[in-house]
Design an enzyme around this catalytic site. Structure first.
Site, PDB file in Angstrom:
ATOM      1  N   GLU A 314       0.656  -1.498  -0.038  1.00 20.35           N
ATOM      2  CA  GLU A 314       0.291  -0.113  -0.196  1.00 20.35           C
ATOM      3  C   GLU A 314       1.167   1.526  -0.110  1.00 20.35           C
ATOM      4  OE1 GLU A 314      -3.524  -2.149   2.329  1.00 20.35           O
ATOM      5  OE2 GLU A 314      -2.355  -0.802   3.754  1.00 20.35           O
ATOM      6  N   CYS A 385      -0.631  32.722  10.147  1.00 24.76           N
ATOM      7  CA  CYS A 385      -0.656  33.599  11.684  1.00 24.76           C
ATOM      8  C   CYS A 385      -0.398  32.982  12.537  1.00 24.76           C
ATOM      9  CB  CYS A 385      -1.383  34.726  12.055  1.00 24.76           C
ATOM     10  SG  CYS A 385      -2.070  35.697  10.613  1.00 24.76           S
ATOM     11  N   GLU A 386       0.819  32.042  13.007  1.00 27.93           N
ATOM     12  CA  GLU A 386       1.362  31.089  13.697  1.00 27.93           C
ATOM     13  C   GLU A 386       3.383  31.027  13.483  1.00 27.93           C
ATOM     14  OE1 GLU A 386      -0.198  28.935  15.480  1.00 27.93           O
ATOM     15  OE2 GLU A 386      -2.394  29.402  14.351  1.00 27.93           O
TER      16      GLU A 386
END
Ligand SMILES: *Cc1c(COP(=O)(O)O)cnc(C)c1O
Length: 456
Positions: A314, A385-386
């Protein structure tokens, strides 16, 4: 020309040879080149021209690279074990256009929600080639999946085992299942992406005996048919040993339950195959993963006297990751003398949360100055805004001015799929490029899109 040839870089026209040609090719799509204007070219398309038409931020997916990665998995595993099935893990990123391409390449899909299953249905994916994963599938999601005739439900826990029996019985169906077991093997990756250890929310632990109990319960569930066992250790896994180690443990579990009626038709070691994000990364090749996994499967089966089962792998990241490149425009520059120079771009954690979430590292290249020497160290910051919204820390680039285009490679997986509309920035468009042509496969989100579900 000798230098570029030596580095395996295709050039278009006769560009000046400078040091920045030494960009790490393995992190970019296979078709990446630099043209005579010094511009980055992907899939035969000049990135600056794509930006003129589609704006930034922009995600560029290279069709040739994507198809090559699909074929690599099918061929390298298939060569060693003909009964191998490659199931693409949609959570890395999928949309209808890409799902259609994966269908053409003969892959199956691993879906983890009703939404991902809906994409598979929309493009006409044969349900038997779709596997349903997740640690908390809802009743409605299971009903939809079972009604559709989904190939496998990979059952994660006791709650789901009972719920699925109830759902299948209610619909008058028998559902093929695999049991997701946790072999307590540490793949040495980020703790947030480690899944096969004892202290994990995923799967039935073999160490605690819960996996054994689950096999018994599943075998006695009248509407469930247990076709195999599944494990997924985490991601990205840069070593092959964890896969081999876990394969032995899980096959031993299967052998222990032979007498009680467990017929192991299929086994899956999940995904987690690594890609290079930076020039330092050297992941094993697909062939190396294949040799390790198929080798340990066949050897252990022989030792335990088990018939060699179908193998289902997978890959997610390793199929989609390197095919995608994100392109941003430079805006504000803040130089803090003696400390750091912040170069802000018009995207960031809204379209690529991986640096903030996992401290993921990336390379960066200036797409309109790909032939220029790196001359200064900068930090590429996002517009959100971080303070944690930094895409690439301390990268050497040519002198930057407003409007320059920053290309971040290896952005195809877990970027658009994890994108949010934080700060109400619309999510970026995606173009699929091939042989000099580009096709928009997802348009940019508008202000109206951002308010589509809001009720006034
Ligand atoms: C996430 C996941 C994958 C794919 O992981 P990649 O690192 O993208 O290859 C495969 N199988 C399961 C069960 C997963 O949870």
């Amino acid at each position: 020309m000798a230098l570029t040839v030596a580095l395996g870089l295709r050039t278009i026209g006769t560009p000046t040879l400078v040091e920045s040609y030494m960009f790490p090719q393995q992190v970019f799509p296979d078709t990446t080149a630099v043209n005579e204007r010094g511009h980055l070219v992907i899939g035969g398309c000049d990135v600056t021209e794509l930006v003129l038409r589609h704006g930034t931020p922009l995600y560029i997916f290279d069709e040739d690279t994507l198809r090559e990665r699909c074929r690599r998995f099918v061929q390298d595993f298939g060569r060693l074990h003909a009964d191998t099935q490659v199931i693409y893990a949609c959570k890395a990123y999928v949309n209808p256009a890409l799902a259609r391409l994966l269908l053409e390449e003969g892959l199956g899909l691993d879906v983890v929600s009703g939404g991902e299953a809906a994409i598979a249905r929309t493009v006409g994916f044969p349900p038997e080639r779709v596997y349903f994963h997740g640690n908390n599938k809802g009743r409605q999601e299971l009903e939809e999946a079972v009604s559709w005739g989904i190939g496998r439900v990979v059952v994660d826990n006791f709650h789901e085992l009972s719920l699925l029996q109830e759902v299948a019985s209610g619909l008058g169906k028998t559902q093929d299942i695999m049991l997701r077991v946790s072999p307590s093997v540490d793949p040495h990756t980020h703790v947030y992406t480690t899944t096969g250890v004892l202290d994990s929310k995923f799967g039935f632990s073999i160490e605690t005996g819960q996996a054994q109990q689950a096999v018994r319960q599943a075998l006695s569930s009248p509407n469930l048919r247990v076709v195999g066992l599944h494990y997924h250790l985490g991601s990205p896994i840069f070593e092959v040993e964890p896969y081999q180690h876990a394969m032995g443990i899980v096959l031993r579990l299967a052998a222990d339950f032979r007498e009680e009626g467990l017929n192991l038709e299929e086994i899956s070691p999940g995904g987690g195959f690594a890609i290079a994000y930076t020039r330092e990364h050297q992941p094993p090749s697909v062939a190396e993963y294949a040799e390790a996994i198929v080798g340990s499967m066949k050897e252990t089966c022989q030792t335990l006297g088990l018939r060699v089962p179908r193998l289902t792998i997978e890959p997610g990241r390793s199929v989609m990751g390197t095919a995608g490149v994100a392109v941003y425009s430079v805006g504000a520059v803040k130089d803090i003398p003696g400390i750091r120079k912040y170069v802000s771009v018009d995207g960031g954690m809204g379209d690529n949360i991986r640096p903030a979430l996992y401290e993921a590292q990336y390379e960066a290249l200036v797409a309109n100055k790909a032939d220029q020497q790196a001359s200064e160290q900068v930090t590429i910051a996002g517009k959100y805004c971080e303070s944690g919204d930094v895409l690439v820390r301390d990268v050497e680039l040519p002198p930057l001015t407003q409007g320059d285009l920053i290309a971040i490679p290896a952005s195809g997986a877990y970027c658009p799929s994890m994108a949010s509309v934080y700060n109400l920035n619309g999510r970026p468009p995606i173009v699929l490029v091939k042989d000099g042509a580009d096709r928009l496969i997802r348009r940019r989100e508008t202000y109206a899109d951002l308010m589509l579900c809001d009720v006034v």
